[in-house]
Design an enzyme around this catalytic site. Structure first.
Site, short mmCIF file in Angstrom:
data_model
loop_
_atom_site.label_atom_id
_atom_site.label_comp_id
_atom_site.label_asym_id
_atom_site.label_seq_id
_atom_site.Cartn_x
_atom_site.Cartn_y
_atom_site.Cartn_z
N ASN A 241 -5.91 -82.29 -8.03
CA ASN A 241 -6.17 -80.89 -8.38
C ASN A 241 -6.47 -80.07 -7.15
OD1 ASN A 241 -9.09 -79.55 -8.37
ND2 ASN A 241 -9.32 -81.79 -8.42
N ASN B 227 -16.29 -88.27 -4.81
CA ASN B 227 -15.56 -87.04 -5.09
C ASN B 227 -14.08 -87.39 -4.92
OD1 ASN B 227 -14.60 -84.26 -5.16
ND2 ASN B 227 -16.72 -83.66 -4.79
N CYS C 27 -15.72 -81.75 -2.34
CA CYS C 27 -14.39 -81.24 -2.65
C CYS C 27 -13.54 -81.14 -1.38
CB CYS C 27 -14.47 -79.89 -3.34
SG CYS C 27 -14.82 -80.09 -5.09
#
Lengths: 442, 434
Positions: free
Chosen positions: B77, B204, B139
């Site tokens: 993503n 993550n 992220c």
């Protein structure tokens, strides 16, 4: 239910018009892309795969299935067609449950083989609907080969010979090329003109001339062909039909199943083909099943298939037997015809129940019959042929006959099952041997 | 039925299944549905600093590696943190926590590496009544280009610094979420501990480009013909995450530190494995994004069933149970000798074991004319490749050789003593060249 279902005698239009379309549409609708990918994913890509061994044409099945799974169905089609130029037809008519799919390790593991036949159809259709012919001819050799019979064996041989650079003339007695693919297979197995489409696609290789309406023994002789061509391949199949040989067998309504099947295939409208209310089919092979099932699909009320031995001895596969049963065909075994009764036309047929030794048990069966379809085997026609083995042309493993320069394959030749796929393999292999012979390498 | 209640840093939840900070936890509507479905807790999608929220791309945000039948194996993503107004999020968090007091509510935060930024946001988060915070140092896409997310997580000193600020300006538990996009996961974990973190959560997402469109020559997902790396998650990353979790659980500097396990948890079994590797709970995202919130019901029933079967009455019973058995290669017993054994009754004769062994391994499987496959013990090193490529589960097994028997491959007697890399007589490089 239409009123005419119960009408006695032989008549057309027994069913509502819509029923015909449903009954004679594709037996196995084609897989769509997603279904094909999911089905392909089940293949284990076996080492030295048993399915390849089981295929008379030795198609590299795990490879073509992997090519489908990875999104290259045209590459898959080339894998198939390079071994079996009629891979499209074989995908439809092969008794896969007795060949590749029976050998599939998934069949052993869980009773559910990879859908090899349907995947093969997916790949070959994908290529053929584009009108693409993936093979090109070699440089012309100047050699000319005659092929007698434009069925699976003859066309397979012709294609391979043409690809190798030879010029080929194919003769066929019928008005159309295709042989049993065109005339001898149930309509619901090859709807929408597939057989002719496949012939047209196959001929795109070039170098093949097809002359229809020309039969050996009529205006062609084996001697004449040998004189005119560098080699001859005989692949004319079995043109004759075994006789019933019982009292009353000459009555009206006692017919050859192959003619009935051909009539249906050639009919512009299947609803126009008449069928009896009570139909009896004699035989235990694919032809018997095709005739029985299609009689039922045409609206016959009672269809009985009568075979002289047990179901396990039938040439028709278990799948075909089950298909017939599911369509409402009654299968009677261990019974042989005794007499055909009727006044001019058949009204009833009488059978002896027989033991395993084929001897009458003394018990008999009488069945009402407006039509009796004989499907008790076909025979080789013609004389001045090469030597026979049994009732077929004797050939060696390369398809060579007793006559120099003459090869044979398919149903007319000895050895192998009488299957489309076997005929294709024999035609192909004979072509390779002819090529070797003409190239002087043998 | 086993008691699935977990107490993680004093935060109670009815089961160990939390939704990870991600699109499924971006707003009240989703989180309420998640709690109704049975999730034990959520980590609210990452909040940014006050002011105009970030702007996300308006093209595709996800790319997937598909398995058979379009099964999602890995998800990539490129979505940023919440693109909704801070106060809206805070109000929603307050309402949901008030209505669902028995569920864990953690708030993920990512603001610039400046003390003031943290000092500003932490009291606001504290006021929601949420149970704790998770610092998004992980992220790998987008925000990292602005000096946040993985850009912080890749510098242990920053982790320690920010964690310390959080412990200073926030009274409840602080969880530090780690990025896997580094060479040694123990370093950031140690930094978090030095900064006073109550726990770490990992992993993550992993830097990833899932595919290239061979027509447009753009990576997928493609935004107007261009693509960028995203963060990879889903079943494909579980082995990587589990290994990183084990490193932290085993390292003396971080041993005993509470861990929230994240990465490809798709079934109850995955969750159980993370817990045995030292996790106090797990966080889930891709499985929910693939199947919806209902899957938690299978996770709850499956874990409970297994615990009953094994006689575990609470999560603590088996938490960390696999950690002592996770070791360095050098401590593996070189005197343990096994051989492959093929159960002929189960064999379906596909020959995959043969192809794999013959072409790529030790030529230790024989194939007969009739497709019977047998192990050549003189060649078999028990590598396990045949076991793993065999389509029939348990058809091929590795059977330990008894001590005192002779290994036909080496001609040596199997010893019943333990001998590792450093002590085994057959190993010429027992000492590393340092």
């Amino acid at each position: 239910m239409a009123d005419r279902v119960f009408e006695p005698g032989v008549t057309a239009g027994r069913l509502d018009p819509a029923a015909y379309e449903a009954h004679f549409s594709d037996l196995h609708p084609p897989l769509d892309k997603h279904e094909a990918v999911v089905a392909a994913d089940r293949c284990y890509f076996c080492h030295d795969a048993p399915c390849i061994t089981a295929c008379p044409t030795d198609i590299d099945i795990p490879l073509f299935i992997r090519q489908i799974a990875t999104g290259t169905p045209d590459a898959a089609a080339k894998t198939i067609l390079s071994q079996n130029i009629m891979g499209g037809m074989c995908a439809r008519v092969c008794p896969t449950e007795q060949l590749c799919e029976e050998a599939c390790v998934r069949e052993m593991a869980e009773g559910k083989p990879v859908l090899i036949g349907q995947l093969q159809r997916y790949a070959t259709d994908h290529l053929q609907v584009q009108g693409v012919h993936p093979f090109v001819r070699a440089e012309p050799t100047g050699k000319r080969v005659a092929v007698v019979g434009a069925g699976p064996a003859g066309l397979s041989a012709a294609h391979r010979l043409a690809m190798l650079g030879h010029d080929v003339v194919v003769y066929d007695a019928k008005p159309k090329a295709g042989g049993l693919n065109e005339y001898g297979i149930a309509t619901y197995k090859t709807p929408d003109g597939f057989a002719q489409g496949e012939v047209d696609w196959l001929l795109k290789i070039g170098g093949i001339t097809v002359e229809t309406g020309r039969a050996l023994g009529a205006d062609l002789s084996l001697e004449g062909l040998r004189a005119k061509f560098d080699a001859v391949f005989l692949g004319m199949g079995l043109g004759g039909v075994n006789a019933l040989g019982v009292e009353g067998a000459d009555k009206d309504g006692v017919l050859d199943a192959v003619d009935f099947i051909a009539e249906l295939r050639q009919a512009s409208d299947v609803a126009s083909v008449p069928v009896g209310r009570d139909v009896v089919v004699i035989g235990g092979g694919m032809t018997a099943i095709d005739a029985a099932v299609q009689s039922k699909l045409l609206g016959a009320l009672n269809v009985t298939l009568v075979y002289r031995r047990g179901r396990d001895a039938m040439n028709a596969s278990v799948f075909e037997q089950d298909l017939a049963a599911s369509k409402g065909v009654r299968i009677v075994t261990h019974a042989t015809p005794k007499a055909v009764h009727g006044n001019g036309s058949v009204r009833e047929i009488e059978f002896d129940y027989v033991g395993d030794d084929m001897m009458p048990t003394g018990q008999t069966l009488r069945l009402a019959a407006d039509q009796v379809f004989k499907a008790i085997g076909q025979t080789l026609e013609g004389d001045a042929l090469p030597d026979l083995e049994g009732r077929k042309i004797a050939v060696d493993t390369n398809g060579r006959t007793s006559v120099k320069g003459v090869w044979a394959g398919g149903d007319c030749a000895s050895g192998g099952d009488d299957l489309t796929v076997t005929a294709v393999a024999e035609g192909r292999d004979a072509a390779m041997d002819i090529h070797a012979d003409l190239s002087g390498s043998v | 039925m086993a008691d699935l209640t977990t107490d993680f840093l004093g935060i109670k939840s009815p089961n160990p299944f939390w939704l990870a900070s991600a699109p499924p936890t971006d707003k009240e509507y989703n989180v309420r549905r998640a709690f109704e479905a049975g999730w034990g807790g959520v980590v609210w999608k990452t909040l940014g600093m006050e002011g105009p929220p970030v702007v996300n791309v308006n093209g595709p945000r996800y790319g997937v590696i598909h398995g058979a039948d379009r099964r999602v194996l890995g998800l990539n993503n490129i979505e940023l943190i919440t693109d909704r107004d801070l106060q809206t999020n805070l109000d929603e968090i307050t309402r949901v926590k008030r209505d669902w007091p028995d569920r864990a509510m953690i708030v993920s935060i990512m603001v610039p590496c400046e003390e003031q930024a943290w000092k500003d946001i932490l009291p606001k988060v504290e006021a929601t009544g949420a149970d704790g915070i998770e610092l998004n140092f992980g992220c790998p896409h987008g925000m990292s280009e602005r000096g946040m997310g993985a850009a912080v997580g890749q510098v242990p000193e920053y982790i320690e610094m920010v964690t310390r600020w959080c412990k200073q300006y926030y009274s409840k538990p602080v969880i530090v979420k780690l990025t896997p996009n580094i060479t040694d996961i123990r370093k950031p974990a140690e930094a978090a501990r030095r900064g006073g973190a109550d726990a770490v959560s990992l992993i993550n997402t992993i830097n990833s480009i899932v595919s290239v469109d061979l027509d447009t020559m753009s990576p997928h997902p493609s935004i107007d013909g261009k693509g960028t790396h995203g963060g990879y998650c889903g079943p494909a990353v579980k082995p990587i995450a589990l290994s990183m979790v084990s490193e932290i659980a085993r390292a003396p500097a971080t041993a005993g530190m509470p861990i929230s396990g994240i990465g490809g948890v798709t079934t109850w079994r995955d969750a159980a494995e993370y817990i045995t590797m030292g996790c106090g709970n797990v966080q889930v995202c891709t499985a929910a994004m693939t199947y919806g919130f209902k899957i938690v019901q299978e996770m709850i029933s499956g874990l409970s069933e297994w615990m009953d079967e094994k006689g575990h009455t609470s999560i603590d019973d088996f938490m960390g149970a696999a950690v002592p058995n996770t070791t360095d290669w050098q401590y593996l017993n070189l005197n343990y000798i096994a051989k492959a054994q093929i159960n002929q009754e189960d064999c379906i004769s596909c020959g995959r074991c043969y192809a794999a062994c013959e072409d790529t391994s030790h030529q230790a499987i024989a194939m007969s004319e009739d497709r019977t496959f047998t192990v050549i013990e003189e060649e078999c090193v028990a590598c396990n490749l045949c076991v793993e490529v065999c389509p029939v589960e348990n058809c091929i097994t590795m059977v330990e050789m008894d001590a005192g028997t002779v290994d036909p491959r080496t001609g040596k007697v199997v010893e019943d003593t333990y001998a590792n890399w450093t002590t085994h007589p057959n190993n010429p490089s027992a000492t590393a060249a340092e």
